[in-house]
Design a protein around this motif. Structure first.
Motif, PDB file in Angstrom:
ATOM      1  N   LEU A  22      69.259  98.761  16.728  1.00  0.00           N
ATOM      2  CA  LEU A  22      68.397  99.484  15.806  1.00  0.00           C
ATOM      3  C   LEU A  22      67.052  98.784  15.688  1.00  0.00           C
ATOM      4  N   PRO A  23      65.972  99.392  16.219  1.00  0.00           N
ATOM      5  CA  PRO A  23      64.629  98.842  16.014  1.00  0.00           C
ATOM      6  C   PRO A  23      64.077  99.321  14.673  1.00  0.00           C
ATOM      7  N   PHE A  24      63.452  98.410  13.918  1.00  0.00           N
ATOM      8  CA  PHE A  24      62.880  98.749  12.617  1.00  0.00           C
ATOM      9  C   PHE A  24      61.375  98.528  12.700  1.00  0.00           C
ATOM     10  N   ASP A  25      60.606  99.599  12.518  1.00  0.00           N
ATOM     11  CA  ASP A  25      59.151  99.565  12.623  1.00  0.00           C
ATOM     12  C   ASP A  25      58.560  99.113  11.288  1.00  0.00           C
ATOM     13  N   LEU A  26      58.032  97.895  11.246  1.00  0.00           N
ATOM     14  CA  LEU A  26      57.513  97.339   9.997  1.00  0.00           C
ATOM     15  C   LEU A  26      56.226  98.021   9.545  1.00  0.00           C
ATOM     16  N   ARG A  27      55.537  98.709  10.444  1.00  0.00           N
ATOM     17  CA  ARG A  27      54.324  99.428  10.055  1.00  0.00           C
ATOM     18  C   ARG A  27      54.648 100.794   9.460  1.00  0.00           C
ATOM     19  N   ASN A  28      55.853 101.269   9.719  1.00  0.00           N
ATOM     20  CA  ASN A  28      56.307 102.562   9.190  1.00  0.00           C
ATOM     21  C   ASN A  28      57.726 102.404   8.639  1.00  0.00           C
ATOM     22  N   ALA A  40      64.198 100.106  25.908  1.00  0.00           N
ATOM     23  CA  ALA A  40      63.145 100.771  25.134  1.00  0.00           C
ATOM     24  C   ALA A  40      62.593  99.863  24.044  1.00  0.00           C
ATOM     25  N   CYS A  41      63.038  98.616  24.002  1.00  0.00           N
ATOM     26  CA  CYS A  41      62.663  97.708  22.917  1.00  0.00           C
ATOM     27  C   CYS A  41      62.154  96.371  23.472  1.00  0.00           C
ATOM     28  N   PHE A 200      72.214  87.820  11.125  1.00  0.00           N
ATOM     29  CA  PHE A 200      70.830  87.580  11.493  1.00  0.00           C
ATOM     30  C   PHE A 200      70.237  88.836  12.131  1.00  0.00           C
ATOM     31  N   LEU A 201      68.956  89.038  11.903  1.00  0.00           N
ATOM     32  CA  LEU A 201      68.186  90.019  12.675  1.00  0.00           C
ATOM     33  C   LEU A 201      67.191  89.249  13.523  1.00  0.00           C
ATOM     34  N   ILE A 202      66.459  89.950  14.384  1.00  0.00           N
ATOM     35  CA  ILE A 202      65.530  89.280  15.290  1.00  0.00           C
ATOM     36  C   ILE A 202      64.230  90.050  15.356  1.00  0.00           C
ATOM     37  N   GLY A 203      63.096  89.338  15.261  1.00  0.00           N
ATOM     38  CA  GLY A 203      61.794  89.968  15.331  1.00  0.00           C
ATOM     39  C   GLY A 203      61.224  89.950  16.730  1.00  0.00           C
ATOM     40  N   ASP A 204      60.112  90.644  16.917  1.00  0.00           N
ATOM     41  CA  ASP A 204      59.506  90.686  18.254  1.00  0.00           C
ATOM     42  C   ASP A 204      58.642  89.451  18.542  1.00  0.00           C
ATOM     43  N   ASN A 205      58.559  88.511  17.594  1.00  0.00           N
ATOM     44  CA  ASN A 205      58.091  87.143  17.837  1.00  0.00           C
ATOM     45  C   ASN A 205      59.252  86.222  17.438  1.00  0.00           C
ATOM     46  N   PRO A 206      60.327  86.204  18.211  1.00  0.00           N
ATOM     47  CA  PRO A 206      61.592  85.670  17.699  1.00  0.00           C
ATOM     48  C   PRO A 206      61.689  84.160  17.579  1.00  0.00           C
ATOM     49  N   ALA A 207      60.999  83.407  18.431  1.00  0.00           N
ATOM     50  CA  ALA A 207      61.047  81.945  18.351  1.00  0.00           C
ATOM     51  C   ALA A 207      59.920  81.491  17.439  1.00  0.00           C
ATOM     52  N   ASP A 267      55.353  90.912  15.035  1.00  0.00           N
ATOM     53  CA  ASP A 267      54.121  91.649  15.320  1.00  0.00           C
ATOM     54  C   ASP A 267      54.225  93.075  14.779  1.00  0.00           C
ATOM     55  N   ARG A 268      55.344  93.732  15.059  1.00  0.00           N
ATOM     56  CA  ARG A 268      55.546  95.096  14.560  1.00  0.00           C
ATOM     57  C   ARG A 268      57.008  95.441  14.313  1.00  0.00           C
ATOM     58  N   TYR A 269      57.911  94.934  15.148  1.00  0.00           N
ATOM     59  CA  TYR A 269      59.305  95.363  15.063  1.00  0.00           C
ATOM     60  C   TYR A 269      60.243  94.198  14.762  1.00  0.00           C
ATOM     61  N   VAL A 270      61.322  94.513  14.051  1.00  0.00           N
ATOM     62  CA  VAL A 270      62.497  93.654  14.022  1.00  0.00           C
ATOM     63  C   VAL A 270      63.656  94.498  14.546  1.00  0.00           C
ATOM     64  N   TYR A 271      64.632  93.823  15.133  1.00  0.00           N
ATOM     65  CA  TYR A 271      65.773  94.508  15.726  1.00  0.00           C
ATOM     66  C   TYR A 271      67.051  93.983  15.079  1.00  0.00           C
ATOM     67  N   MET A 272      68.011  94.875  14.908  1.00  0.00           N
ATOM     68  CA  MET A 272      69.249  94.490  14.233  1.00  0.00           C
ATOM     69  C   MET A 272      70.436  95.241  14.826  1.00  0.00           C
ATOM     70  N   HIS A 273      71.617  94.682  14.584  1.00  0.00           N
ATOM     71  CA  HIS A 273      72.835  95.361  15.005  1.00  0.00           C
ATOM     72  C   HIS A 273      72.950  96.669  14.212  1.00  0.00           C
ATOM     73  N   PRO A 274      73.368  97.756  14.858  1.00  0.00           N
ATOM     74  CA  PRO A 274      73.418  99.051  14.168  1.00  0.00           C
ATOM     75  C   PRO A 274      74.256  99.056  12.888  1.00  0.00           C
ATOM     76  N   ARG A 275      75.231  98.162  12.778  1.00  0.00           N
ATOM     77  CA  ARG A 275      76.077  98.132  11.585  1.00  0.00           C
ATOM     78  C   ARG A 275      75.760  96.958  10.659  1.00  0.00           C
ATOM     79  N   SER A 276      74.587  96.376  10.828  1.00  0.00           N
ATOM     80  CA  SER A 276      74.234  95.207  10.013  1.00  0.00           C
ATOM     81  C   SER A 276      73.917  95.579   8.567  1.00  0.00           C
TER      82      SER A 276
END
Length: 296
Positions: A22-28, A40-41, A200-207, A267-276
């Motif tokens: 599941l990608p989460f768009d922080l701008r929207n 796609a991510c 945990f979730l992970i962002g698109d600047n993960p380290a 930067d814009r997205y964080v990603y998470m497990h669909p059932r998180s």
């Protein structure tokens, strides 16, 4: 962001759709967020635009060692093989360098240097600039504005600026920085953090570089100034560079702080497990970040 890392946050989607996260768009944040495949991510178009083959070989040399290292983490034996520890450290460093954050730092540093060079040429070599301008244009330049414009023109024609525009300078920078940081990181040990509860979730600047003092967490400083460099590798494990090899279970409060850093550093997205169930958390964390702040 590597596909091997993103896949750790996936689960099988509807029939025929493959593995999804599941990608989460922080701008929207209020939009409907739909499951997507890893392909796609986490990508950036033309991230390395010039002769990317050598950079891709570097990524592959690290990533091909990761599946075995991840298996060791999942089995609870991440330190049984020193090669696995080295591979995981390299993965952390790789994602620090191959990131939106590093590209922005590189671009900002180049622009500051170019701007400073104009002023230095005007102050130190005004007569040489006047002579060169007369030879090239037939014009007699006088004040700083005209000298500055000519200095900018000379700099724009330089091989360094051409290499910057083509992407060559960035490619060599990330490769050189990876090797330097890997050497620095080799003196650190590896901590594997697991949540007492939650994920945990992970962002698109993960380290992300971090320092913690009491209840204040600061992030995004230079590697040499940080207490640690962290990287989530799946919903139940986060890597952190530290003073010793250890597996630690961390309380929910620290999990939330680490997830907040991922959201704020993204930067814009964080990603998470669909059932998180972390969508509401990500939205709240995004709303709580003051502009330009690097503390949580």
């Amino acid at each position: 962001m590597s596909q091997v890392l993103l896949k750790q946050f996936t689960m099988p989607g509807p029939k025929g759709s493959g593995w999804q996260l599941l990608p989460f768009d922080l701008r929207n944040p209020g939009r409907l967020h739909k499951l997507k495949s890893t392909r796609a991510c986490g990508w950036a178009e033309n991230f390395v635009a010039f002769d990317s083959t050598s950079a891709e070989e570097l990524w592959c040399n690290v990533e091909r060692r990761i599946p075995a290292a991840f298996s060791a983490v999942h089995a609870g034996t991440p330190f049984a093989d020193p090669l696995h520890v080295a591979a995981l450290r390299d993965l952390v460093v790789l994602h620090y360098v191959r990131s939106h954050h590093y590209r922005d730092v590189h671009t900002d540093a180049f622009e500051r240097t170019r701007t400073g060079l104009v002023g230095e040429l005007i102050s130190r070599f005004p007569e040489q600039l006047r002579r060169e301008a007369l030879l090239e244009t037939g014009l007699h330049l006088s004040g700083p504005p005209s000298l500055g414009a000519f200095a900018e023109r000379l700099i724009e024609q330089s091989s360094v600026v051409r290499d910057h525009k083509s992407g060559k300078l960035f490619r060599t920078s990330i490769e050189d920085t990876f090797y330097k940081m890997r050497a620095m990181a080799s003196t650190w040990r590896l901590e594997v953090l697991t949540p007492e509860t939650g994920q945990f979730l992970i962002g698109d600047n993960p380290a992300v570089t971090m320092s913690v003092k009491g209840s204040t967490t600061t992030y995004g400083m230079a590697f040499g100034d940080a207490q640690t460099l962290v990287l989530p590798i799946d919903p139940r494990h986060m890597l952190a560079l530290g003073p010793e090899n250890v597996v630690s279970t961390v309380p929910r409060t620290l999990v939330d702080r680490l997830n907040t850093v991922q959201v704020h550093a993204a930067d814009r997205y964080v990603y998470m497990h669909p059932r998180s169930g972390l969508e509401a958390f990500a939205e709240r964390a995004a709303q709580q970040q003051p502009a330009g702040d690097r503390t949580t």
